[in-house]
Design an enzyme around this catalytic site. Structure first.
Site, short mmCIF file in Angstrom:
data_model
loop_
_atom_site.label_atom_id
_atom_site.label_comp_id
_atom_site.label_asym_id
_atom_site.label_seq_id
_atom_site.Cartn_x
_atom_site.Cartn_y
_atom_site.Cartn_z
N SER A 1 -4.57 7.28 -10.02
CA SER A 1 -3.36 6.70 -10.59
C SER A 1 -3.71 5.99 -11.90
CB SER A 1 -2.71 5.74 -9.57
OG SER A 1 -1.46 5.29 -10.02
N THR A 2 -3.47 4.68 -12.00
CA THR A 2 -3.72 3.95 -13.25
C THR A 2 -5.17 4.10 -13.70
OG1 THR A 2 -2.09 2.33 -12.52
CG2 THR A 2 -3.50 1.71 -14.38
N HIS B 1 -0.74 10.20 -10.41
CA HIS B 1 0.59 9.62 -10.52
C HIS B 1 0.99 9.63 -12.00
CE1 HIS B 1 -0.26 7.14 -6.64
NE2 HIS B 1 0.11 8.38 -6.36
N MET C 1 -3.50 1.79 -8.41
CA MET C 1 -2.83 0.74 -7.66
C MET C 1 -2.05 1.35 -6.51
SD MET C 1 -2.12 -2.58 -7.62
CE MET C 1 -2.17 -3.33 -9.25
N ASP D 1 -1.46 4.91 -1.77
CA ASP D 1 -1.38 6.36 -1.66
C ASP D 1 -2.80 6.93 -1.58
OD1 ASP D 1 -0.21 8.84 -1.54
OD2 ASP D 1 0.05 9.05 -3.71
#
Length: 358
Positions: free
Chosen positions: A183-184, A210, A300, A303
């Protein structure tokens, strides 16, 4: 975590908030040469009690001056500006005064390319400029909050490496698929890892990042231009073949079918994670069982925890990125705490760790 404390009289008076609340506010420097776009972004930020605009800049030069002057926690950066553009400003800021930078960009193909180049130079993440302003606001504010807690590192010009060729010498390996969730901080982490994987890698790599709609194809094309292994945005019915890395398209969850092909399905409007790492990894566990490797990288949220659990219970191998090399140690931390991670690995060691499995 890195936090900067500054005098919030730049944007508000002490009568507006108590001292403790003021110190908790995230200071944002907004950089954009368009008064309209800059005004919209500032309005979104200033509508929140936990953040505020501490400065505005209209060019790269202006951004660098303001960065040193107002000491922001987070910078939102436009790319195309007169004089020094957003790419050069990002590079200089991340070299001289590292600060979390969010690129605010349209989803046009050329803009996506420039945005991802900014990520390579040290920017943390990006926010898509879309017609749905409420959707854009939600994405922007969420990423500002995340960025304010990120451990930033100084940008160092990478050494040029020789062009890689087919150099893989495979041993007998039980693994057929590498399932990666991120993600991030993902684009930079993916570049760091995939750029060291040879083009004749003997397994398929499936990646769920993401990401907002409009950026996944550009991400795949950008990674493909930087890596030896073939990288593409996944399409329905794509076959899982060796030497191929597939990126889940934004707006669709990616599943692996029993025929070892890709199946895309639409994401429910109320889904928290888009696309879903759990769904992708769970399908890999179901189809490949002990032949699957699951990897959780920076990001973050939670998931991927259920997906890692499914792969581990099916007899596969599981890895997680370590705290020191993670931009955000959220997803890896929760995966490790679940007890289903076999090994914790630094990002720079991940490619050799993957290669050692084959």
């Amino acid at each position: 975590m890195q936090f900067n404390i500054y005098n919030l009289k730049l944007t508000m008076s002490r009568s507006d908030l108590g001292e403790k609340e003021m110190l908790r506010r995230i200071g944002v420097l907004v950089v954009d040469d368009s008064p309209t776009k800059r005004g919209i972004i500032c309005s979104m930020i200033n509508s929140q009690p936990d953040m505020g605009v501490v400065g505005e800049a209209v060019s790269g030069e202006d951004a660098m001056r303001k960065c040193w002057g107002v000491n922001p926690d987070v910078i939102t950066m436009d790319i195309k500006m007169p004089g020094i553009d957003g790419l050069e400003a990002t590079k200089r800021i991340m070299t001289e005064r590292p600060t979390p930078i969010l690129i605010v960009s349209s989803t046009a193909k050329v803009q996506v390319k420039f945005t991802l180049e900014a990520i390579k130079l040290g920017a943390l993440d990006f926010v898509g400029v879309v017609s749905d302003l409420e959707k854009m606001k939600e994405d922007l504010l969420k990423k500002i909050r995340i960025a304010s807690k990120v451990k930033v590192v100084r940008y160092i010009e990478p050494k040029k490496s020789l062009e890689r060729t087919k150099i893989f010498k495979s041993k007998a390996s039980p693994y057929k698929v590498i399932a990666v969730g991120v993600s991030t901080g993902g684009p930079a982490a993916l570049l760091s890892s995939l750029s060291k994987i040879p083009q004749d890698f003997p397994a398929t790599i499936i990646i769920v990042q993401h990401i907002v709609e409009g950026f996944s194809r550009g991400l795949a094309e950008w990674l493909d231009s930087q890596c030896s292994i073939k990288v593409k945005e996944a399409e329905d019915r794509d076959f899982l073949s060796p030497g191929l890395a597939l990126i889940a398209p934004a707006g669709n969850n990616l599943l692996v079918s029993s025929t070892q092909t890709i199946k895309l399905k639409s994401i429910p409007p109320d889904a928290l994670y888009k696309p879903s790492i759990d769904e992708m990894m769970t399908s890999c566990a179901r189809v490949y069982g002990p032949l699957a490797v699951g990897i959780i990288l920076t990001g973050m949220g939670q998931d991927g925890v259920e997906g890692i659990k499914a792969i581990k219970k099916a007899g596969g191998l599981t890895l997680a990125q370590d705290k020191d090399s993670s931009a955000i140690f959220g997803m890896p931390k929760l995966a490790i705490e679940s007890g289903y991670i076999d090994k914790v690995v630094a990002l720079e060691s991940l490619p050799s760790e993957i290669m050692s499995l084959f």
